[in-house]
Design a protein around this motif. Structure first.
Motif, PDB file in Angstrom:
ATOM      1  N   ASN A  14       0.850  -1.200   0.000  1.00 19.61           N
ATOM      2  CA  ASN A  14       0.000   0.000   0.000  1.00 19.61           C
ATOM      3  C   ASN A  14       0.883   1.246   0.000  1.00 19.61           C
ATOM      4  O   ASN A  14       1.014   1.920   1.028  1.00 19.61           O
ATOM      5  N   PRO A  15       1.495   1.582  -1.134  1.00 18.71           N
ATOM      6  CA  PRO A  15       2.430   2.706  -1.175  1.00 18.71           C
ATOM      7  C   PRO A  15       1.790   4.056  -0.904  1.00 18.71           C
ATOM      8  O   PRO A  15       2.483   5.009  -0.529  1.00 18.71           O
ATOM      9  N   SER A  16       0.467   4.187  -1.065  1.00 11.73           N
ATOM     10  CA  SER A  16      -0.197   5.460  -0.825  1.00 11.73           C
ATOM     11  C   SER A  16      -0.514   5.680   0.652  1.00 11.73           C
ATOM     12  O   SER A  16      -0.868   6.784   1.059  1.00 11.73           O
ATOM     13  N   GLY A  17      -0.373   4.644   1.460  1.00  8.04           N
ATOM     14  CA  GLY A  17      -0.634   4.759   2.892  1.00  8.04           C
ATOM     15  C   GLY A  17       0.604   5.190   3.658  1.00  8.04           C
ATOM     16  O   GLY A  17       1.617   5.596   3.091  1.00  8.04           O
ATOM     17  N   THR A  18       0.522   5.080   4.988  1.00  7.90           N
ATOM     18  CA  THR A  18       1.639   5.497   5.850  1.00  7.90           C
ATOM     19  C   THR A  18       2.331   4.307   6.515  1.00  7.90           C
ATOM     20  O   THR A  18       3.250   4.491   7.304  1.00  7.90           O
ATOM     21  N   GLY A  19       1.865   3.101   6.208  1.00  9.97           N
ATOM     22  CA  GLY A  19       2.459   1.924   6.841  1.00  9.97           C
ATOM     23  C   GLY A  19       3.931   1.775   6.530  1.00  9.97           C
ATOM     24  O   GLY A  19       4.729   1.407   7.411  1.00  9.97           O
ATOM     25  N   TRP A  20       4.350   2.081   5.300  1.00  5.91           N
ATOM     26  CA  TRP A  20       5.760   1.913   4.928  1.00  5.91           C
ATOM     27  C   TRP A  20       6.645   2.904   5.682  1.00  5.91           C
ATOM     28  O   TRP A  20       7.819   2.607   5.956  1.00  5.91           O
ATOM     29  N   LEU A  21       6.091   4.073   6.045  1.00  7.26           N
ATOM     30  CA  LEU A  21       6.850   5.018   6.855  1.00  7.26           C
ATOM     31  C   LEU A  21       7.075   4.462   8.264  1.00  7.26           C
ATOM     32  O   LEU A  21       8.147   4.636   8.850  1.00  7.26           O
ATOM     33  N   ALA A  22       6.052   3.786   8.804  1.00  7.34           N
ATOM     34  CA  ALA A  22       6.191   3.165  10.119  1.00  7.34           C
ATOM     35  C   ALA A  22       7.265   2.088  10.102  1.00  7.34           C
ATOM     36  O   ALA A  22       8.032   1.925  11.061  1.00  7.34           O
ATOM     37  N   VAL A  23       7.341   1.334   9.005  1.00  8.67           N
ATOM     38  CA  VAL A  23       8.345   0.276   8.872  1.00  8.67           C
ATOM     39  C   VAL A  23       9.757   0.882   8.841  1.00  8.67           C
ATOM     40  O   VAL A  23      10.675   0.409   9.531  1.00  8.67           O
ATOM     41  N   ILE A  24       9.943   1.933   8.043  1.00 11.69           N
ATOM     42  CA  ILE A  24      11.267   2.584   7.961  1.00 11.69           C
ATOM     43  C   ILE A  24      11.651   3.176   9.310  1.00 11.69           C
ATOM     44  O   ILE A  24      12.794   3.038   9.771  1.00 11.69           O
ATOM     45  N   PHE A  25      10.704   3.820   9.964  1.00 12.54           N
ATOM     46  CA  PHE A  25      10.975   4.402  11.276  1.00 12.54           C
ATOM     47  C   PHE A  25      11.375   3.324  12.287  1.00 12.54           C
ATOM     48  O   PHE A  25      12.314   3.498  13.071  1.00 12.54           O
ATOM     49  N   THR A  26      10.659   2.205  12.270  1.00 14.09           N
ATOM     50  CA  THR A  26      10.959   1.110  13.194  1.00 14.09           C
ATOM     51  C   THR A  26      12.365   0.571  12.969  1.00 14.09           C
ATOM     52  O   THR A  26      13.119   0.321  13.921  1.00 14.09           O
ATOM     53  N   PHE A  27      12.728   0.380  11.695  1.00 13.23           N
ATOM     54  CA  PHE A  27      14.067  -0.109  11.363  1.00 13.23           C
ATOM     55  C   PHE A  27      15.144   0.850  11.851  1.00 13.23           C
ATOM     56  O   PHE A  27      16.117   0.447  12.515  1.00 13.23           O
ATOM     57  N   LEU A  28      14.994   2.122  11.548  1.00 16.43           N
ATOM     58  CA  LEU A  28      16.015   3.110  11.908  1.00 16.43           C
ATOM     59  C   LEU A  28      16.153   3.239  13.422  1.00 16.43           C
ATOM     60  O   LEU A  28      17.267   3.341  13.947  1.00 16.43           O
ATOM     61  N   LEU A  29      15.021   3.232  14.111  1.00 16.40           N
ATOM     62  CA  LEU A  29      15.078   3.389  15.563  1.00 16.40           C
ATOM     63  C   LEU A  29      15.751   2.196  16.223  1.00 16.40           C
ATOM     64  O   LEU A  29      16.596   2.364  17.121  1.00 16.40           O
ATOM     65  N   ALA A  30      15.411   0.985  15.792  1.00 16.21           N
ATOM     66  CA  ALA A  30      16.058  -0.204  16.356  1.00 16.21           C
ATOM     67  C   ALA A  30      17.560  -0.185  16.063  1.00 16.21           C
ATOM     68  O   ALA A  30      18.378  -0.563  16.920  1.00 16.21           O
TER      69      ALA A  30
END
Length: 359
Positions: A14-30
């Protein structure tokens, strides 16, 4: 090509949603949390004596802090908690599956850490692994076996327990050399992440794999040879359990033996290494789980004259190749697989460069 088109070409569900941003944020934070937290935890571990002494299994010649698993666990947990707080609508639908896997992983981290410091009998470790596998099954996370026979449910339970216990031990048995288990776990997590991101129904796996990949990369900054800290059983159990669980989160159905090929290919190196070790030790009349020895693939490469760094890079390369094949079998587009592999290599190269620069 705009951002939406690029994400669509990578197979993002779902590239138009915000889920992929949550995934990138989770990766970077970890990644950042694990990277920054490891040095102070290492110093504390040395003060209190949380360290592995040189033995037949490990290659270190002096005591090495073995509390890395706690850092990885905390980094993954912190990333998931903050992702949940910042993007609750995106995370809410997959929270039950995420919490189930985290609960099982938490139990194994605790048991692994106790084993690292005090030693536990093999039967205690095995019992705990079976218990956490049954926890997944009770929550509906299992390998389906719809073969139309009266024993389908029993077969599904047996396959799930065998898979979870086997992969958990496979990652742990590989953790005998600097950077090996962490690198293999990172490559596998990122490859599985690329596949699961193509399906909205696998959002829980995507989120967990993002956190796990970030934690593995942050830890590798301090674990690549010469290692300053090791993950111990706590970290290896956590990696193995989460990887095993996320491979079956996508409703893996085994109607033929070929259905198991892609999951096995993602974890081919640990599977091959563990299988040959078990067979050789059983043939020698030894308990495979309680008799450490220098009979792993990395020991053979070292015996051929490879350095620890070259051995790790060689086995990482083999893992990348097997994961690329697995992605092809999962139907990923060529560009998505290529970007995934290029990203893995770039992130590993950056991490190694930073480690070498610090020396």
């Amino acid at each position: 090509m705009n951002l939406y088109g690029f994400l669509q070409s990578l197979g993002i569900a779902n590239p138009s949603g915000t889920g992929w941003l949550a995934v990138i944020f989770t990766f970077l934070l970890a990644w950042v949390v694990t990277w920054l937290l490891t040095p102070p935890v290492r110093s504390f571990a040395l003060q209190v004596g949380w360290a592995d002494q040189p033995n037949e299994r490990r290659l270190n010649r002096e005591p090495l802090p073995n509390a890395g698993g706690l850092v990885i666990y905390f980094g993954v947990l912190a990333a998931l908690v903050l992702a949940t707080l910042l993007r609750p609508i995106v995370i809410e639908g997959v929270l039950a599956e995420v919490l189930t896997i985290l609960l099982g992983g938490s139990i194994l981290v605790l048991v692994g850490f106790i084993d690292d410091q005090f030693g536990l009998p093999p039967w205690v470790r095995l019992f705990t692994q079976i218990l956490t596998a049954l926890l997944l099954i009770s929550s509906g996370i299992k390998i389906e076996a719809p073969l139309g026979t009266p024993v389908d449910s029993l077969l599904a339970i047996c396959l799930t327990v065998l898979w979870v216990v086997g992969i958990t031990n496979a990652i742990n048995l590989m953790d005998g050399m600097d950077g090996l288990a962490g690198g293999v776990s990172f490559i596998t997590a990122m490859s599985l992440l690329a596949v699961s991101a193509q399906f909205e129904t696998r959002a829980a796996a995507t989120l967990l794999l993002a956190a796990l990949g970030g934690g593995a990369l942050g830890f590798l900054r301090h674990n690549f040879h010469p290692s300053r800290i090791i993950m111990g059983d706590a970290g290896a159990y956590f990696f193995g359990y989460v990887l095993a669980a996320t491979t079956i989160l996508g409703n893996l159905k085994v109607t033929t033996v070929f259905a198991l090929v892609p999951p096995v290919l993602f974890l081919l190196l640990p599977v091959i290494d563990t299988t040959q070790v078990f067979v050789l030790r059983l043939m020698a009349g030894k308990n495979p789980l309680s008799n450490p020895g220098k009979d792993h693939l990395h020991h053979r490469l070292l015996a051929w004259g490879f350095s620890q760094r070259h051995t790790a890079l060689t086995l990482w390369t083999g893992t990348i190749v097997s994961n690329w094949l697995a992605m092809q079998l999962q139907g990923m587009s060529a560009i998505a697989a290529l970007v995934t592999i290029a990203s893995i290599i770039a992130l590993l190269s950056f991490t190694i460069w930073r480690r070498m620069r610090s020396l």
